[in-house]
Structures are given as structure tokens and as C-alpha cells.
Motif scaffolding. Structure first.
Motif, PDB file in Angstrom:
ATOM      1  N   LYS A   1       0.925  -1.059  -0.059  1.00  0.00           N
ATOM      2  CA  LYS A   1       0.062  -0.104   0.068  1.00  0.00           C
ATOM      3  C   LYS A   1       0.993   1.291   0.088  1.00  0.00           C
ATOM      4  CE  LYS A   1      -3.885   2.413   2.372  1.00  0.00           C
ATOM      5  NZ  LYS A   1      -4.828   2.231   3.615  1.00  0.00           N
ATOM      6  N   PHE A   2       0.605   2.042  -1.073  1.00  0.00           N
ATOM      7  CA  PHE A   2       1.827   3.173  -1.408  1.00  0.00           C
ATOM      8  C   PHE A   2       0.904   4.640  -0.746  1.00  0.00           C
ATOM      9  CE2 PHE A   2       3.008   0.134  -4.070  1.00  0.00           C
ATOM     10  CZ  PHE A   2       4.403   0.102  -4.081  1.00  0.00           C
ATOM     11  N   LYS A   3       1.605   5.660  -0.712  1.00  0.00           N
ATOM     12  CA  LYS A   3       1.083   6.903  -0.327  1.00  0.00           C
ATOM     13  C   LYS A   3       0.247   7.694  -1.287  1.00  0.00           C
ATOM     14  CE  LYS A   3       4.966   7.442   2.937  1.00  0.00           C
ATOM     15  NZ  LYS A   3       5.618   6.153   2.653  1.00  0.00           N
ATOM     16  N   ASN A   4       0.548   7.337  -2.608  1.00  0.00           N
ATOM     17  CA  ASN A   4       0.010   8.117  -3.660  1.00  0.00           C
ATOM     18  C   ASN A   4      -0.255   7.249  -4.874  1.00  0.00           C
ATOM     19  OD1 ASN A   4       2.501   8.658  -5.349  1.00  0.00           O
ATOM     20  ND2 ASN A   4       2.740   9.914  -3.558  1.00  0.00           N
ATOM     21  N   GLU A   5      -0.914   7.300  -5.932  1.00  0.00           N
ATOM     22  CA  GLU A   5      -1.149   6.802  -6.997  1.00  0.00           C
ATOM     23  C   GLU A   5       0.129   6.749  -8.000  1.00  0.00           C
ATOM     24  OE1 GLU A   5      -4.277   6.376 -10.761  1.00  0.00           O
ATOM     25  OE2 GLU A   5      -4.436   8.004  -9.498  1.00  0.00           O
ATOM     26  N   GLU A   6       0.700   8.058  -8.102  1.00  0.00           N
ATOM     27  CA  GLU A   6       1.961   8.083  -8.951  1.00  0.00           C
ATOM     28  C   GLU A   6       3.065   7.012  -8.350  1.00  0.00           C
ATOM     29  OE1 GLU A   6       5.279  11.126 -10.325  1.00  0.00           O
ATOM     30  OE2 GLU A   6       3.826  11.842  -8.832  1.00  0.00           O
ATOM     31  N   THR A   7       3.369   6.859  -7.207  1.00  0.00           N
ATOM     32  CA  THR A   7       4.398   5.965  -6.720  1.00  0.00           C
ATOM     33  C   THR A   7       4.072   4.532  -6.866  1.00  0.00           C
ATOM     34  OG1 THR A   7       4.872   7.385  -4.916  1.00  0.00           O
ATOM     35  CG2 THR A   7       5.578   5.374  -4.524  1.00  0.00           C
ATOM     36  N   ARG A   8       2.653   4.204  -6.685  1.00  0.00           N
ATOM     37  CA  ARG A   8       2.108   2.911  -6.953  1.00  0.00           C
ATOM     38  C   ARG A   8       2.439   2.641  -8.357  1.00  0.00           C
ATOM     39  NH1 ARG A   8      -3.221   1.068  -7.421  1.00  0.00           N
ATOM     40  NH2 ARG A   8      -3.477   2.865  -8.948  1.00  0.00           N
ATOM     41  N   ASN A   9       2.050   3.437  -9.376  1.00  0.00           N
ATOM     42  CA  ASN A   9       2.299   3.294 -10.858  1.00  0.00           C
ATOM     43  C   ASN A   9       3.607   3.130 -11.152  1.00  0.00           C
ATOM     44  OD1 ASN A   9      -0.323   3.470 -10.891  1.00  0.00           O
ATOM     45  ND2 ASN A   9      -0.611   5.711 -11.682  1.00  0.00           N
ATOM     46  N   ASN A  10       4.658   3.752 -10.573  1.00  0.00           N
ATOM     47  CA  ASN A  10       5.899   3.624 -10.836  1.00  0.00           C
ATOM     48  C   ASN A  10       6.533   2.341 -10.573  1.00  0.00           C
ATOM     49  OD1 ASN A  10       6.430   6.389 -11.833  1.00  0.00           O
ATOM     50  ND2 ASN A  10       6.891   7.062  -9.854  1.00  0.00           N
ATOM     51  N   TRP A  11       6.163   1.699  -9.393  1.00  0.00           N
ATOM     52  CA  TRP A  11       6.572   0.442  -8.765  1.00  0.00           C
ATOM     53  C   TRP A  11       5.860  -0.565  -9.812  1.00  0.00           C
ATOM     54  CZ3 TRP A  11       9.056  -1.396  -4.200  1.00  0.00           C
ATOM     55  CH2 TRP A  11       9.607  -0.494  -3.304  1.00  0.00           C
ATOM     56  N   GLU A  12       4.525  -0.367  -9.974  1.00  0.00           N
ATOM     57  CA  GLU A  12       3.951  -1.469 -10.859  1.00  0.00           C
ATOM     58  C   GLU A  12       4.802  -1.478 -12.422  1.00  0.00           C
ATOM     59  OE1 GLU A  12      -0.194  -2.352 -13.115  1.00  0.00           O
ATOM     60  OE2 GLU A  12       0.247  -0.291 -11.991  1.00  0.00           O
ATOM     61  N   SER A  13       4.985  -0.350 -12.940  1.00  0.00           N
ATOM     62  CA  SER A  13       5.638  -0.287 -14.202  1.00  0.00           C
ATOM     63  C   SER A  13       6.903  -1.015 -14.253  1.00  0.00           C
ATOM     64  CB  SER A  13       5.847   0.941 -14.610  1.00  0.00           C
ATOM     65  OG  SER A  13       6.521   1.242 -15.991  1.00  0.00           O
ATOM     66  N   CYS A  14       7.762  -0.677 -13.256  1.00  0.00           N
ATOM     67  CA  CYS A  14       9.030  -1.189 -12.954  1.00  0.00           C
ATOM     68  C   CYS A  14       9.004  -2.738 -13.068  1.00  0.00           C
ATOM     69  CB  CYS A  14       9.838  -0.725 -11.797  1.00  0.00           C
ATOM     70  SG  CYS A  14      11.497  -1.146 -11.560  1.00  0.00           S
ATOM     71  N   LEU A  15       8.096  -3.318 -11.862  1.00  0.00           N
ATOM     72  CA  LEU A  15       7.986  -4.800 -11.746  1.00  0.00           C
ATOM     73  C   LEU A  15       7.761  -5.453 -12.860  1.00  0.00           C
ATOM     74  CD1 LEU A  15       6.398  -4.721  -8.250  1.00  0.00           C
ATOM     75  CD2 LEU A  15       8.653  -5.686  -8.869  1.00  0.00           C
ATOM     76  N   HIS A  16       6.678  -4.692 -13.602  1.00  0.00           N
ATOM     77  CA  HIS A  16       6.213  -5.548 -15.095  1.00  0.00           C
ATOM     78  C   HIS A  16       7.430  -5.561 -15.932  1.00  0.00           C
ATOM     79  CE1 HIS A  16       2.192  -6.400 -14.194  1.00  0.00           C
ATOM     80  NE2 HIS A  16       1.941  -5.244 -13.999  1.00  0.00           N
ATOM     81  N   GLN A  17       8.396  -4.512 -15.953  1.00  0.00           N
ATOM     82  CA  GLN A  17       9.409  -4.370 -16.757  1.00  0.00           C
ATOM     83  C   GLN A  17      10.457  -5.529 -16.724  1.00  0.00           C
ATOM     84  OE1 GLN A  17      11.093  -0.606 -17.352  1.00  0.00           O
ATOM     85  NE2 GLN A  17      12.840  -1.322 -18.518  1.00  0.00           N
ATOM     86  N   LEU A  18      10.785  -5.600 -15.222  1.00  0.00           N
ATOM     87  CA  LEU A  18      11.541  -6.518 -14.755  1.00  0.00           C
ATOM     88  C   LEU A  18      10.966  -8.162 -15.073  1.00  0.00           C
ATOM     89  CD1 LEU A  18      12.372  -5.307 -11.267  1.00  0.00           C
ATOM     90  CD2 LEU A  18      13.973  -5.051 -13.498  1.00  0.00           C
ATOM     91  N   LEU A  19       9.726  -8.316 -15.000  1.00  0.00           N
ATOM     92  CA  LEU A  19       9.387  -9.477 -15.299  1.00  0.00           C
ATOM     93  C   LEU A  19       9.173 -10.052 -16.713  1.00  0.00           C
ATOM     94  CD1 LEU A  19       6.086  -9.828 -13.027  1.00  0.00           C
ATOM     95  CD2 LEU A  19       8.227 -11.223 -12.840  1.00  0.00           C
ATOM     96  N   ARG A  20       9.155  -8.699 -17.763  1.00  0.00           N
ATOM     97  CA  ARG A  20       9.125  -9.054 -19.114  1.00  0.00           C
ATOM     98  C   ARG A  20      10.693  -9.400 -19.597  1.00  0.00           C
ATOM     99  NH1 ARG A  20       5.575  -4.403 -19.183  1.00  0.00           N
ATOM    100  NH2 ARG A  20       7.475  -2.936 -19.465  1.00  0.00           N
ATOM    101  N   GLN A  21      11.434  -8.713 -18.790  1.00  0.00           N
ATOM    102  CA  GLN A  21      13.002  -9.177 -19.257  1.00  0.00           C
ATOM    103  C   GLN A  21      13.413 -10.516 -18.647  1.00  0.00           C
ATOM    104  OE1 GLN A  21      15.809  -6.331 -17.240  1.00  0.00           O
ATOM    105  NE2 GLN A  21      17.754  -7.598 -17.828  1.00  0.00           N
ATOM    106  N   ILE A  22      12.869 -10.969 -17.460  1.00  0.00           N
ATOM    107  CA  ILE A  22      12.812 -12.264 -17.051  1.00  0.00           C
ATOM    108  C   ILE A  22      12.481 -13.349 -18.007  1.00  0.00           C
ATOM    109  CG2 ILE A  22      12.422 -14.092 -15.494  1.00  0.00           C
ATOM    110  CD1 ILE A  22      12.828 -11.733 -13.248  1.00  0.00           C
ATOM    111  N   ARG A  23      11.183 -13.139 -18.545  1.00  0.00           N
ATOM    112  CA  ARG A  23      10.478 -14.032 -19.607  1.00  0.00           C
ATOM    113  C   ARG A  23      11.290 -13.898 -20.690  1.00  0.00           C
ATOM    114  NH1 ARG A  23       4.426 -11.937 -17.510  1.00  0.00           N
ATOM    115  NH2 ARG A  23       4.378 -13.049 -15.817  1.00  0.00           N
TER     116      ARG A  23
END
Length: 757
Positions: free
Chosen positions: A580-602
């Protein structure tokens, strides 16, 4: 007749301000910009009829240079386009115009594939270009089609003729006339310049520090040209009856009132005025840098740390401003402000050291300003706050360009293709500025984190990859009986780490929801709340309370209340946790980063399995490639099944079956809980060694060496960790990490590789 060169209005004056407000908010007029300085001097020189032929010749020379510069830029752009389209059919090429600027203009409008390249990119192709060879004039890029050349380049070409300087000298001091020899021979031109300099020393009491050199006249540096311009302007001021003063402000105001001001025109005006202020502030900063250098107050390393690339940045921004001023003189439909950014994007790379080192510079000022600023009224910057504000100017300006271009794009009445491309470039530059600063900050955070953690439990922080994000985050699971807890969370490229402060009780922990009855991979505990500023600079000790490998993540999904639901799966169990993050922007940044890492792994897993499949026809069932990371180790079996198309699964399963074919399930299940079976790969064959989990790393390595003693001297042993990396097993710390990895996956078998050199 003596002339005091200090009366020149070209040089930056040394004014120490007792008020930050006065210096930072000083209004910069048009007359202080290089463009209008040259325009004014050119108009004053036109009062002398003898100079008109030389001015015409300088105009023609400058026009040719402008066309040649536009042609070079067009050729470079076409070369880039061909590079991007290499291997594909190129269509739509049209005949090149004989006019360089026309050719460049049509090419820029045709090139819909021109992309916004970030200033942080360093592709091999872009590095092969030396963009400085396109700086033939004192403006950047190409001039609008209705403008032949800029006045700065025209004056530079005028002075390089040599004889015009002698004519100016004779007009100011007719009683000591110099010989005027008009020639296109460079040696004769330089002789005339030498005579001019010598005359100034003899008859006007100029000293060497106040004068320029012959090399300065032929230099393409704005710094050198300003020295020439300063001397000439001082000389003109000494004879106002021959070279009357011109009130440029009145002319500019009359031009402004002569045509209606659209919203677009107002934005262009703001763009130019703020750019003038920015260049002026850079010059103030550069003057302060020179004062520090001249007084030997700080060493050269500290100077570069505070002002990296400052001379190069100022030179570029002066040219950039000249180009903006030129565009501001023509109707909006003929302006090429978008093209200006397109041709300047490589020069914005000059700011990379500035953006990376800015935090260190600010910290240095905070601790060392007193020694940098002795009690002297000669220093142009007078206090710490002023200096810090000036050092922030470059980054602030780069981040403002996208806003100005966006406003221009919204009010553009003609073709806006170039502005769209320019906006993309400016956004990319701003993103990279922010990214560089974030990475620099994260580097410092990692250094602090290394010392804050009481026990790393055998993990090596160097193996985590780059720190991407960190924050204090509330974490819970989907189990309603478990309360929400706060943790310091660090997202690295390969792992997510969770910490609690040592002072907290470890008994108040929660486990993550899982589908098996075995112990959870991740356990969380409470942590005290602090604001973000305190968090980033906190030095309190931390306890490593949980971690999850990125490779084990199977789903990352946003949910309500600025939260992310993360589902993980290891070889033996599954679970989830909610950040649970403090705001939507921070949440979106983490989400985008994690998805990018997963795409790279795949992507890496996909390539690895394909590689293994391609090699299968060349290998026996027992052999496998050490580089086929994704096909080795039971930990990744489930991961590959999640990310690969079914058409590739048979190859993966065959690879795993081949790897484990000689060890039956019943034998593996019979291994005692206190023992570990090592499956040693050596020279395309396998050997098994049974060791105690309580043994030391030295005992384990000795057991392997004894097993393979008849085959040679074993010098090193590697194992494959959960990331798929091959890691040296040579110390108790390595052995501790291995045992922790096996415990989490409930494994009793470890694949290792032995080498003789």
C-alpha cells in the motif's frame, strides 16, 4: 586618447549582491543577449560607408556556411534514418535540392520516423557521429527559410577579414592610421589583425589581458568571439560621433506593436526571454567559477565537481539562444523551433555529468562554502543560498523545455510535426535528468543500507543488481486476520527486500498467505513511521525480515487504495502480499518497474529455452550447456511453465528430465533432513556426493575434490542460485546462502559444476 575598456557593456559585470532575491530575479534585457549585441554593433558599423563592401562579403560567407551546416545536418539525419531502416526496403526517397536549407527543411518534414532519442543513449551508431562538425556558424541547426544567416556569424566573418578592424581603428583614431590591405589571403588577413592589436596596445593603452589573440578571431568558440566583440564595442564607444549609439529597445518595442500578438507569439516571447535569463545565469555562475579558480580557493577536482562541463554548456546554450532569437524574428509559420531541438539533442548530453553530480555539489556547498567565499566584495555570488540556486538552474531549465514546447504545440497554427518530435525529445531529456538523479541518490542509499543492516544472513548486496525504488510501505496479505504493517522496502533488479528496525519486537510478525503448509518465503514485522526525508537519511539499524526473488513473481496487479497485489510462487509454495503506497504515482512507478523486470526475465527464459532446443541435436541426452540458465535447476521449472508458450514446453521438460534422469524420486526422498546430495557436473558427466548440512564450506569442497581426485585437481566449484546466475562456492557465506535457498525450496539436491582451472 585613452580608452578604458571597462566601460564595455558586453562583459559580465562583477556585482556582489547582498540579497538572493536581487541576483536571482535580475531582469535580463534583449540587448544583453549575444544575438542583439551583434545586431546592434552591425548597425553601428553600417554608419561607416567604407565598411559596407566588407559587411556584404561577410554576409555572403555566412550564408554559405549556414547552407553548408544545413546540408551536413540533412546528411547526418538521412544516414541515421538509413541506419534505423537497415535490412528493410527504403521507399519514398526524393531528389535532394541544390539549396542546403531547402533540402534540410523538406527532409525534416518528410522524416516521420525521426524518434526522440534520450540524451542518455550511447548507441554505437550515434557515437560514430561527431556533431560538433555541424557547428559551422554561431547558431545551432538550421535557420528559417527566410533568413540567410545570423548576425553573430556575420560579424565573426567580418573580423576575420582583418582589414575591417583596421578601418574601424582608423575611424576612431585618424591621426594614427593603420595600413588597410584587402585580401582573401589568410596570411594577409592575420597580418592586418596583428596590426590592429598592436595599434590598440600603442595608442589605447590596452594590455594583453584586455585584448584578444589572432587565434581568438578565427576560433569557433563563443567565449573567444566575445573577447573580440568586447574590444570592438569598446572602440566604437570611444567614437560615438562616428558610430552612434542605437536604442534597440525602442526598435524592438515598435516591432512588437506593429503586428498582433497571438498566443503562440506570446509563448515564443516567453521562451526567448527565459532563455536569455538562463544564459545570463550560466554566465554569472561561470564568472564565479573563474573567481574561485583565479584565487586558488578550491582545487581542480572540486571545481569540476561543482561545475562539470560548464564552459561547453554555456557555449552550446549561447548558440541555442541565437537560434531562438533568429526564429523569433520571423512569422510563426516560418519558424523552426522544433527543428532546433531535433538538431540539438546530442548536445544536451553535455548535461549528463551535471545531473549526476548535482547532489554531491549541493552537499559540498553545505559543508565547504565558508572556505569558497572569503570576505571579498569582488565575488559575483555572495552567499550559500545563491550558489545552490544557481547550481539548480540547468536541471530546472531542461525540465521546463517540455512545458514550453507543449504550450507551443497547443497553439501552433501551421504544421506541428517538428514540434511534436521536439516535445518527445525534450521529455526524454527531462526523464533522463530525473533518472540520473534518482540513480545517484539510490547509490548513496545503498551505501547507507549496507551499513545499517545488522545481519545480511549471507546475502551479498552486490548480487541484487541496481536499486530501482525504495520507500516506507504498508504491507498486508489477503488474510483478514493479519494486520497491516509498515516496512522499509527496497526494490532491486533481482530481489525485493523488507526491513524492520532492530528495536522492534520480532514476535509481532505475520506470515504471507500460501497454498502449502510449509514455512513462508517471506515474513514481515512492524516498523515505526517516519516521513520520507527522515527515511532517506536514516541511519538506524535494520533487521532483514523478508525477501522475495523477482524471478518468483507471477502476478503484479493494481488494486484500490494505491495498492499493488503481488503473487509469488517458489518451487514448493505460493503466496501473496499487498503493498500500500502513499499515492497513485508512486504505486504506478513500482508497478511499471516490476512489469518491466518480469518481461525481461521472461524474454531471457524464452531465449534460453530456444538456445537449449537448438543445441539438442548436437548433444547427447546427458550433456547440456552451462549457458542454458533457464533449463538448469528445479527452481525455475514452474517459472518457465508460466511464461513460455506451450510449443516450447516439451523442450524445457525434456531438458529437466535429462538433468535428473539418473536420480530417482524415491532416492531423493530418502535423503535425510540433515543431509544434502550434491550432483556434480564435470567434463560432461555427473557424480554424486552426500554431505551433511552442518558441514563447513571447506569440508564440502574437500568432499567434492576427493570424489573427483582421479580426474584432476579441482580448483573451483560453482552453483546456480535462484536468479539463474552461476556463483562461486568458496566460503562459509556462500554456503550459508545455498542452505537458505535450499531450505526455502525444501530441496535436498544441489547441482554444482566443478572446474580444473
Amino acid at each position: 586618447m585613452a580608452v578604458n575598456p571597462s566601460v564595455s557593456n558586453v562583459s559580465l559585470t562583477s556585482v556582489r549582491s547582498n540579497s538572493t532575491h536581487l541576483l536571482m530575479n535580475k531582469k535580463v534585457t534583449a540587448q544583453e543577449s549575444l544575438y542583439h549585441m551583434c545586431l546592434m554593433i552591425k548597425k553601428r558599423l553600417e554608419f561607416l560607408p567604407q565598411l559596407q563592401p566588407y559587411l556584404n562579403l561577410a554576409h555572403s560567407s555566412s550564408e554559405i556556411l549556414a547552407e553548408h551546416q544545413a546540408l551536413l545536418l540533412s546528411q547526418k539525419q538521412q544516414s541515421q534514418q538509413q541506419h534505423r531502416q537497415r535490412g528493410s526496403h527504403y521507399e519514398g526517397s526524393s531528389a535532394q535540392s541544390t539549396n542546403g536549407r531547402l533540402s534540410s527543411s523538406s527532409t525534416l518534414h518528410r522524416d516521420s520516423s525521426f524518434s526522440a532519442t534520450s540524451f542518455g543513449e550511447d548507441s554505437e551508431h550515434s557515437q560514430s557521429f561527431n556533431m560538433e562538425d555541424t557547428l559551422l556558424t554561431f547558431s545551432v541547426g538550421i535557420t528559417p527559410i527566410s533568413v540567410d544567416c545570423d548576425p553573430v556569424t556575420q560579424l565573426s566573418k567580418l573580423f576575420q577579414q582583418g582589414s575591417p578592424l583596421c578601418i574601424i581603428f582608423n575611424a576612431v583614431r585618424p591621426q594614427s592610421k593603420l595600413t588597410v590591405v584587402s585580401s582573401d589571403d589568410i596570411k594577409i588577413c592575420k597580418k592586418s589583425i596583428y596590426d590592429f592589436i598592436l595599434g590598440l596596445k600603442q595608442h589605447f593603452a590596452f594590455n594583453d589581458e584586455e585584448l584578444f589573440t589572432i587565434s581568438d578571431v578565427f576560433s569557433n568558440s563563443t567565449d573567444h568571439f566575445l573577447k573580440v566583440l568586447d574590444v570592438v564595442n569598446t572602440l566604437l564607444n570611444a567614437a560615438p560621433e562616428v558610430f552612434p549609439q542605437i536604442d534597440m529597445s525602442t526598435q524592438l518595442e515598435s516591432q512588437r506593436l506593429a503586428k498582433p500578438q497571438t498566443e503562440y507569439d506570446k509563448i515564443v516571447k516567453e521562451f526567448i526571454e527565459t532563455e536569455r535569463k538562463y544564459v545570463h545565469d550560466l554566465e554569472v555562475l561561470n564568472k564565479y567559477r573563474k573567481q574561485l579558480l583565479d584565487n586558488q580557493i578550491i582545487n581542480s577536482e572540486e571545481l569540476y565537481m561543482l561545475f562539470p562541463n560548464l564552459n561547453d554548456i554555456i557555449d552550446f546554450q549561447r548558440r541555442f539562444l541565437v537560434s531562438l532569437e533568429v526564429n523569433g524574428q520571423v512569422p510563426s509559420q516560418k519558424q523552426r523551433i522544433g527543428a532546433l531541438f531535433m538538431h540539438s539533442k546530442y548536445f544536451f548530453k553535455l548535461y549528463e555529468p551535471w545531473s549526476i553530480g548535482q547532489n554531491a555539489a549541493i552537499d559540498f556547498i553545505s559543508s565547504s562554502f565558508n572556505k569558497m567565499n572569503p570576505n571579498s566584495t569582488n565575488f559575483v555570488i555572495g552567499n550559500k543560498m545563491e550558489l545552490q540556486s544557481f547550481l539548480l538552474k540547468p536541471v530546472q531549465r531542461l525540465c521546463r523545455y517540455p512545458l514550453l514546447l507543449k504550450d507551443l504545440l497547443q497553439h501552433a497554427e501551421s504544421d506541428s510535426k517538428e514540434l511534436e518530435i521536439a516535445l518527445g525529445i525534450a521529455k526524454s531529456i527531462a526523464r533522463n535528468i530525473n533518472e540520473n538523479q534518482r540513480r545517484t541518490e539510490n547509490y548513496e542509499v545503498v551505501k547507507r543500507l549496507y551499513g545499517r543492516v545488522v545481519n545480511w544472513k549471507g546475502y551479498r548486496i552486490a548480487k541484487f543488481g541496481e536499486l530501482l525504488y525504495f520507500d516506507r510501505i504498508s504491507i498486508s496479505t489477503s488474510n483478514s486476520n493479519e494486520p497491516e504493517k509498515d516496512f522499509e522496502v527496497y526494490l532491486f533488479e533481482k530481489i525485493i527486500l523488507l526491513f524492520s528496525e532492530v528495536s522492534q519486537k520480532k514476535g509481532s510478525s505475520i506470515s504471507l498467505k500460501k497454498k502449502s503448509n510449509s514455512s513462508s518465503v517471506l515474513h514481515l514485522s512492524n516498523s515505526s513511521n517516519t516521513n520520507m526525508n527522515d527515511f532517506t537519511k536514516n541511519t538506524g539499524k535494520l533487521d532483514l525480515r523478508g525477501r522475495i526473488m523477482i524471478v518468483n513473481l507471477t502476478q503484479v496487479a493494481p488494486i484500490d487504495n494505491y495498492s499493488l497485489n503481488i503473487i509469488w510462487e517458489s518451487a514448493k509454495e505460493k503466496g501473496n502480499f499487498i503493498l500500500k503506497f502513499k499515492n497513485e504515482e508512486t504505486r504506478n512507478n513500482w508497478e511499471s518497474c516490476l512489469h518491466q523486470l518480469l518481461r525481461q526475465i521472461r524474454s531471457e527464459s524464452y531465449k534460453s529455452v530456444n538456445t537449449n532446443s537448438d543445441m539438442s541435436s548436437f548433444s547427447s541426452p546427458v550433456q547440456y550447456s552451462h549457458n542454458s540458465v533457464a533449463s538448469i535447476g528445479s527452481t525455475l521449472t514452474r517459472q518457465i511453465s508460466e511464461v513460455l508458450p506451450k510449443s516450447h514446453m516439451s523442450n524445457a521438460r525434456q531438458s529437466f528430465a535429462s538433468e535428473y534422469r539418473s536420480i530417482s524420486e524415491s532416492y531423493k526422498n530418502s535423503i535425510p533432513d540433515t543431509m544434502l546430495l550434491l550432483r556434480v557436473s564435470f567434463n560432461n558427466d555427473f557424480y554424486t556426493v552426500l554431505v551433511s548440512l552442518d558441514c563447513s564450506a571447506e569440508d564440502l569442497l574437500l568432499a567434492i575434490k576427493r570424489k573427483l581426485a582421479h580426474l584432476g585437481v579441482i580448483t573451483k566449484v560453482k552453483y546456480q542460485d535462484e536468479d539463474g546466475d552461476f556463483v562461486m562456492l568458496e566460503s562459509d557465506d556462500d554456503w550459508y546462502v545455498v542452505k537458505d535457498m535450499l531450505k526455502e525450496s525444501n530441496e535436498r539436491l544441489l547441482n554444482v559444476w566443478a572446474y580444473t582451472n
